[in-house]
Every structure is written in structure tokens, then in C-alpha cells.
Design an enzyme around this catalytic site. Structure first.
Site, mmCIF file in Angstrom:
data_model
loop_
_atom_site.group_PDB
_atom_site.id
_atom_site.type_symbol
_atom_site.label_atom_id
_atom_site.label_comp_id
_atom_site.label_asym_id
_atom_site.label_seq_id
_atom_site.Cartn_x
_atom_site.Cartn_y
_atom_site.Cartn_z
ATOM 1 N N ASN A 167 0.866 -1.185 0.000
ATOM 2 C CA ASN A 167 0.000 0.000 0.000
ATOM 3 C C ASN A 167 0.900 1.231 0.000
ATOM 4 O OD1 ASN A 167 -1.770 2.071 0.513
ATOM 5 N ND2 ASN A 167 -2.308 1.388 2.586
ATOM 6 N N TRP A 168 0.980 1.888 -1.138
ATOM 7 C CA TRP A 168 1.903 3.028 -1.253
ATOM 8 C C TRP A 168 1.373 4.297 -0.618
ATOM 9 C CZ3 TRP A 168 3.475 2.305 -7.122
ATOM 10 C CH2 TRP A 168 4.225 1.123 -7.233
ATOM 11 N N LYS A 169 0.114 4.267 -0.201
ATOM 12 C CA LYS A 169 -0.483 5.459 0.436
ATOM 13 C C LYS A 169 -0.281 6.663 -0.473
ATOM 14 C CE LYS A 169 0.064 3.168 4.832
ATOM 15 N NZ LYS A 169 0.191 3.242 6.276
ATOM 16 N N HIS A 177 -9.309 1.343 5.166
ATOM 17 C CA HIS A 177 -8.012 1.518 5.836
ATOM 18 C C HIS A 177 -8.182 2.452 7.040
ATOM 19 C CE1 HIS A 177 -3.864 2.604 6.614
ATOM 20 N NE2 HIS A 177 -3.550 1.489 5.978
ATOM 21 N N GLU A 230 -6.473 4.803 8.069
ATOM 22 C CA GLU A 230 -6.251 6.226 7.759
ATOM 23 C C GLU A 230 -7.504 6.829 7.137
ATOM 24 O OE1 GLU A 230 -2.620 5.588 5.604
ATOM 25 O OE2 GLU A 230 -1.638 5.030 7.486
ATOM 26 N N GLU A 257 -5.036 -4.833 10.696
ATOM 27 C CA GLU A 257 -4.007 -3.808 10.859
ATOM 28 C C GLU A 257 -4.237 -3.073 12.178
ATOM 29 O OE1 GLU A 257 -2.272 -2.693 6.735
ATOM 30 O OE2 GLU A 257 -3.857 -1.269 7.213
ATOM 31 N N GLY A 278 2.940 2.328 10.768
ATOM 32 C CA GLY A 278 3.888 3.419 10.597
ATOM 33 C C GLY A 278 4.636 3.785 11.865
ATOM 34 N N SER A 285 3.848 -2.164 10.210
ATOM 35 C CA SER A 285 5.302 -2.234 10.380
ATOM 36 C C SER A 285 5.901 -3.572 9.931
ATOM 37 C CB SER A 285 5.697 -1.915 11.832
ATOM 38 O OG SER A 285 5.305 -0.591 12.160
ATOM 39 N N GLY A 307 3.035 -1.159 4.237
ATOM 40 C CA GLY A 307 3.040 0.266 3.918
ATOM 41 C C GLY A 307 4.446 0.737 3.585
ATOM 42 N N GLY A 308 5.103 1.337 4.568
ATOM 43 C CA GLY A 308 6.396 1.976 4.361
ATOM 44 C C GLY A 308 7.435 1.126 3.634
HETATM 45 P P1 13P Z 1 3.327 0.414 7.642
HETATM 46 O O1 13P Z 1 3.804 -0.874 7.016
HETATM 47 O O2 13P Z 1 4.047 1.612 7.141
HETATM 48 O O3 13P Z 1 3.244 0.313 9.128
HETATM 49 O O4 13P Z 1 1.797 0.604 7.131
HETATM 50 C C1 13P Z 1 0.910 -0.447 7.222
HETATM 51 C C2 13P Z 1 -0.309 -0.105 6.477
HETATM 52 O O5 13P Z 1 -1.045 0.796 6.839
HETATM 53 C C3 13P Z 1 -0.612 -0.877 5.260
HETATM 54 O O6 13P Z 1 -1.893 -0.598 4.786
#
Ligand code: 13P
Length: 256
Positions: free
Chosen positions: A9-11, A95, A97, A167, A173, A213, A234-235
Site C-alpha cells: 500500500n503506497w499510500k 483503511h 487512515e 491492521e 507506521g 510495520s 506500507g512503508g
Molecule cells: P506500515 O507498514 O508503514 O506500518 O503501514 C501499514 C499499512 O497501513 C498498510 O496498509
């Protein structure tokens, strides 16, 4: 046996140019990997170009959100048929967020989910508790509500094809990954509810993946748990080397 499923997920990272450059390099790095479903979720603007760059590869594309109407006076919204036509096969829904920053609720998750299924997009539905909810011992109740309301009206066949991403909000993050035991507890609980509400076949086939993470050095430990079927990253997914390492290391033998 459920095939490992690993999605990045590149956000809100990567311009169209950067996303296409990633896609071209990534497809050649992972081209010989079999036995893992691999997905990248670029920002909306790059979905079409990334899907083009990944055509006839073993990497599928997901959008990061979807609106439930097909078309109309909904400024800024993008519908499921539009996403599908742009070349994506999947979509992330609910998600944390989106829930925290954009007013997403379990009810709107459900509307998006039904619209995605109607357009033949594979949903990745996100659930997970906040730190406050975990500390108040409400994790399993929160998951029950998110799964029950979010998945309302789905058939057992639709559940079997679904991906649910657990999640925990406190692990996103933050570098604070859930322990394998914490992840397994949540995943096994979700699967037991699916069994209760939708039957054994649905529960046995539905993918429950972990997000929060995930890194190359913790994916194998998570994947060894029987109910952890993959990861939503994510990251660590915005870097070709790091993400391909995670994909490769997701292929661990399971404890039975
Ligand atoms: P991180 O891997 O950066 O913690 O993010 C997880 C995430 O929100 C994937 O959708």
C-alpha cells in the site's frame, strides 16, 4: 491451503513517473516468483499507468479506496467500474487512515465493499483496533463489530474470495509490529467468526493478512502463524528491494 498474499500500500507516495519506474523494475525482480499473490496499490492517479506497466506479469494492481456510486455529481470520488477499467483488479477498503482522517465508518465500508464486488473488483477490507481499544481490552469486540457490519450481506462464496487485512492501528507506521502471538490471536478470532457467520468453507478460504510495520526481517515470523496468510505492507513497500525481499520471505512453511 491458502496461497500467501502480499500487497504493498503506497499510500500518498509516488508520482505517476515514480510509480511506473517502480513497476518496471519490480516486475523483472519478481518475475520468477510463484506461489505468492503479489499486489501493489498506487495512488489513484497512477493506477492506470502502473497497470499498463504490469500487464502480463505476476503482479496485480489495487486502488486504495472506492466510492459506492457508479457515476454522478460526486466531486473527487472514483467509482468501482472506473477503477476496474483502469486496469486494477483489487481495491483496499476501510483503511484506518480513511477511518481516522476521512470519516470512514463500518457502514460506509460495507457500501464500498458491495460496490466493489458488483464491479468484480477483489476487496481487501481493513480492520483493527486503536491503542486505546487494545488497552481497554476491547480488541476482539472491535474486530467483531468491524467484521459483522463491514461484511454484512456478503455470501459465503464472496467471503471465501475476500482478503481481510488485520491492521492494529498502533502498529501502523510506528515501527511497533504486533508480536506473532498477538497477530495470530486476532487472525484466529476473525476466522472463527467467519466460520460462525458464513460457514467452514468461507472461513477456510478467506485470506486474513497482517499489516503494521511489516519489514523483511519480521515477515517470516508472522507468516509462520497458521492464520496469517500474508501481509499488507506500507512503508517497506515503496522500495523495490525491500518489498521484493518481503515477497520472497513470505513463503515460509506453516506450523500445522
Ligand atoms: P506500515 O507498514 O508503514 O506500518 O503501514 C501499514 C499499512 O497501513 C498498510 O496498509
Amino acid at each position: 491451503m491458502r496461497t500467501p498474499f502480499v500487497a504493498g500500500n503506497w499510500k500518498m507516495y509516488k508520482t505517476v513517473h515514480a510509480a511506473v519506474a517502480f513497476a518496471k523494475e519490480f516486475r523483472s525482480v519478481v518475475k520468477d516468483i510463484t506461489g505468492v499473490e503479489i499486489v501493489v496499490a498506487p495512488p489513484f492517479l497512477a493506477v492506470h499507468a502502473v497497470a499498463d506497466a504490469l500487464r502480463n506479469s505476476n503482479v496485480a494492481v489495487a486502488a486504495q479506496d472506492v466510492y459506492w456510486e457508479k457515476e454522478g455529481t460526486f466531486t473527487g470520488a472514483v467509482s468501482a467500474p472506473m477503477i476496474k477499467e483502469a486496469g486494477a483488479e483489487l481495491v483496499i477498503i476501510g483503511h484506518s487512515e480513511r477511518r481516522r482522517l476521512f470519516g470512514e465508518t463500518d457502514q460506509t465500508v460495507n457500501r464500498r465493499l458491495l460496490a466493489a464486488l458488483a464491479a468484480n473488483l477483489g476487496p481487501i477490507v481493513c480492520v483493527g483496533e486503536t491503542l486505546e481499544e487494545r488497552e481497554a481490552n476491547r480488541t476482539l469486540d472491535v474486530l467483531d463489530r468491524q467484521v459483522k457490519v463491514g461484511l454484512d450481506g456478503l455470501t459465503a462464496e464472496q467471503i471465501a474470495d475476500l482478503v481481510i487485512a488485520y491492521e492494529p492501528v498502533w502498529a501502523i507506521g510506528t515501527g511497533k509490529v504486533a508480536t506473532a502471538v498477538q497477530a495470530e490471536e486476532a487472525h484466529a478470532h476473525i476466522r472463527s467468526r467467519l466460520r460462525q457467520w458464513f460457514g467452514a468453507n468461507a472461513a477456510d478460504h478467506c485470506h486474513v493478512v497482517y499489516g503494521g510495520s511489516v519489514k523483511p526481517d519480521n515477515i517470516a515470523e508472522l507468516m509462520r502463524e497458521p492464520d496469517v496468510d500474508g501481509a499488507l505492507v506500507g512503508g517497506a513497500s515503496v522500495d523495490v528491494r525491500g518489498f521484493s525481499d518481503i515477497v520472497i520471505r513470505s513463503q515460509v512453511s506453516k506450523r500445522s
